[in-house]
Design a protein around this motif. Structure first.
Motif, mmCIF file in Angstrom:
data_model
loop_
_atom_site.group_PDB
_atom_site.id
_atom_site.type_symbol
_atom_site.label_atom_id
_atom_site.label_comp_id
_atom_site.label_asym_id
_atom_site.label_seq_id
_atom_site.Cartn_x
_atom_site.Cartn_y
_atom_site.Cartn_z
ATOM 1 N N ARG A 18 0.687 -1.117 0.117
ATOM 2 C CA ARG A 18 0.043 0.022 0.013
ATOM 3 C C ARG A 18 0.871 1.208 0.036
ATOM 4 O O ARG A 18 2.051 1.305 0.576
ATOM 5 N N GLU A 19 0.446 2.301 -0.590
ATOM 6 C CA GLU A 19 1.190 3.534 -0.861
ATOM 7 C C GLU A 19 0.408 4.602 -0.752
ATOM 8 O O GLU A 19 -0.628 4.738 -1.530
ATOM 9 N N GLY A 20 0.825 5.627 0.172
ATOM 10 C CA GLY A 20 0.122 7.117 0.057
ATOM 11 C C GLY A 20 0.741 7.784 -1.235
ATOM 12 O O GLY A 20 1.720 7.834 -1.544
ATOM 13 N N TRP A 21 -0.283 8.224 -2.154
ATOM 14 C CA TRP A 21 -0.177 8.822 -3.407
ATOM 15 C C TRP A 21 0.244 10.277 -3.144
ATOM 16 O O TRP A 21 -0.592 11.091 -3.306
ATOM 17 N N ASP A 22 1.499 10.323 -2.836
ATOM 18 C CA ASP A 22 1.952 11.869 -2.519
ATOM 19 C C ASP A 22 2.512 12.709 -3.715
ATOM 20 O O ASP A 22 2.627 12.422 -4.777
ATOM 21 N N GLY A 23 2.325 13.956 -3.500
ATOM 22 C CA GLY A 23 2.941 14.698 -4.287
ATOM 23 C C GLY A 23 2.119 15.407 -5.451
ATOM 24 O O GLY A 23 2.455 16.258 -6.337
ATOM 25 N N VAL A 24 0.720 15.190 -5.226
ATOM 26 C CA VAL A 24 -0.070 15.785 -6.309
ATOM 27 C C VAL A 24 -0.301 17.134 -5.946
ATOM 28 O O VAL A 24 -0.857 17.487 -4.897
ATOM 29 N N ARG A 25 0.083 18.085 -6.806
ATOM 30 C CA ARG A 25 0.015 19.661 -6.422
ATOM 31 C C ARG A 25 -0.648 20.266 -7.566
ATOM 32 O O ARG A 25 -0.270 21.250 -8.231
ATOM 33 N N ASN A 26 -1.762 19.614 -7.896
ATOM 34 C CA ASN A 26 -2.561 20.347 -8.980
ATOM 35 C C ASN A 26 -4.272 20.143 -8.600
ATOM 36 O O ASN A 26 -4.604 18.964 -8.112
ATOM 37 N N TYR A 27 -4.783 21.214 -8.568
ATOM 38 C CA TYR A 27 -6.196 21.249 -7.740
ATOM 39 C C TYR A 27 -7.109 20.321 -8.648
ATOM 40 O O TYR A 27 -8.039 19.666 -7.994
ATOM 41 N N GLN A 28 -7.211 20.091 -9.755
ATOM 42 C CA GLN A 28 -8.097 19.316 -10.668
ATOM 43 C C GLN A 28 -7.529 18.001 -10.296
ATOM 44 O O GLN A 28 -8.766 17.159 -9.961
ATOM 45 N N ALA A 29 -6.517 17.386 -10.389
ATOM 46 C CA ALA A 29 -6.086 16.106 -9.883
ATOM 47 C C ALA A 29 -6.384 15.809 -8.223
ATOM 48 O O ALA A 29 -6.961 14.951 -8.092
ATOM 49 N N ARG A 30 -6.304 16.701 -7.650
ATOM 50 C CA ARG A 30 -6.761 16.570 -6.354
ATOM 51 C C ARG A 30 -8.119 16.318 -5.860
ATOM 52 O O ARG A 30 -8.583 15.531 -5.201
ATOM 53 N N ARG A 88 -4.233 21.996 2.074
ATOM 54 C CA ARG A 88 -4.339 22.281 0.894
ATOM 55 C C ARG A 88 -4.413 21.117 -0.166
ATOM 56 O O ARG A 88 -5.148 20.832 -0.971
ATOM 57 N N TRP A 89 -3.517 20.097 0.365
ATOM 58 C CA TRP A 89 -3.372 19.016 -0.808
ATOM 59 C C TRP A 89 -3.819 17.669 0.034
ATOM 60 O O TRP A 89 -3.571 17.574 1.116
ATOM 61 N N ASP A 90 -4.354 16.755 -0.895
ATOM 62 C CA ASP A 90 -4.719 15.381 -0.097
ATOM 63 C C ASP A 90 -3.966 14.397 -1.105
ATOM 64 O O ASP A 90 -3.436 14.432 -1.879
ATOM 65 N N TRP A 91 -4.012 12.935 -0.519
ATOM 66 C CA TRP A 91 -3.621 12.045 -1.021
ATOM 67 C C TRP A 91 -4.600 10.805 -0.915
ATOM 68 O O TRP A 91 -5.268 11.114 0.054
ATOM 69 N N VAL A 92 -4.502 9.877 -1.719
ATOM 70 C CA VAL A 92 -5.352 8.648 -1.251
ATOM 71 C C VAL A 92 -4.317 7.355 -1.235
ATOM 72 O O VAL A 92 -3.392 7.700 -1.639
ATOM 73 N N THR A 93 -4.771 6.392 -0.546
ATOM 74 C CA THR A 93 -3.634 5.251 -0.435
ATOM 75 C C THR A 93 -4.271 4.008 -1.661
ATOM 76 O O THR A 93 -5.387 3.977 -1.433
#
Length: 144
Positions: A18-30, A88-93
């Motif tokens: 399992r892995e937290g999907w870090d580093g998404v820094r785009n609002y649409q993707a978030r 500001r930013w989220d991840w999913v696992t």
DNA sequence: GCCAACGTTGGC
DNA sequence: GCCAACGTTGGC
């Protein structure tokens, strides 16, 4: 969801489970990640690879929550404008679901079911985007 | 609110 | 390494 296999590949996901999907820094993707529900299936795409293409199916094991790297000054994903009070930013696992026979970008482009697919649209740089059920099914069938 | 400059993505 | 696409930043 796209990942550069040099950084994190489908094999890596299988390895770590399992892995937290870090580093998404785009609002649409978030925002797309925020819509994901536990158990949702994800096409895992290798970008910036030779060749680029689909490596497998993953699933959502944990829904969106704040991405901790945004608060970590030593992380390259650190965002000084974000704070734990107002993240500001989220991840999913993600977890691995099913490895597919590798489907190269050329093969994806040749599939009539993917004519309208957002992943293949010209100039698309989003790292997270929705697929239709038909698109998803066609990709899984091509890799099974 | 506009828009030029700049940075990043990602295929080739 | 190149370059097109395109999101973000910041001056005005």
């Amino acid at each position: 969801m796209k990942s550069e296999p040099d950084v994190f590949s489908y094999d890596d996901l299988v390895k770590v489970k399992r892995e937290g999907w870090d580093g998404v820094r785009n609002y649409q993707a978030r925002n797309f990640m925020r819509e994901m529900k536990k158990g949702d299936l994800v096409i895992f795409y290798h970008s910036n690879a030779t060749p680029p293409g689909v490596a497998g199916v993953a699933n959502i094991v944990k829904e969106a929550e704040p991405d901790p790297t945004q608060f970590d000054p030593s992380s390259k994903y650190f965002d000084p404008k974000s704070s734990p009070d107002d993240p500001r930013w989220d991840w999913v696992t993600l977890g691995p679901k099913k490895r597919l026979k590798f489907i190269s970008l050329d093969e994806l482009r040749a599939m009539p079911e993917l004519k309208e697919c957002r992943l293949l649209a010209r100039g698309n740089r989003l790292s997270v985007m929705p697929l239709t059920e038909g698109e998803f099914t066609a990709i899984v069938a091509a890799g099974s």
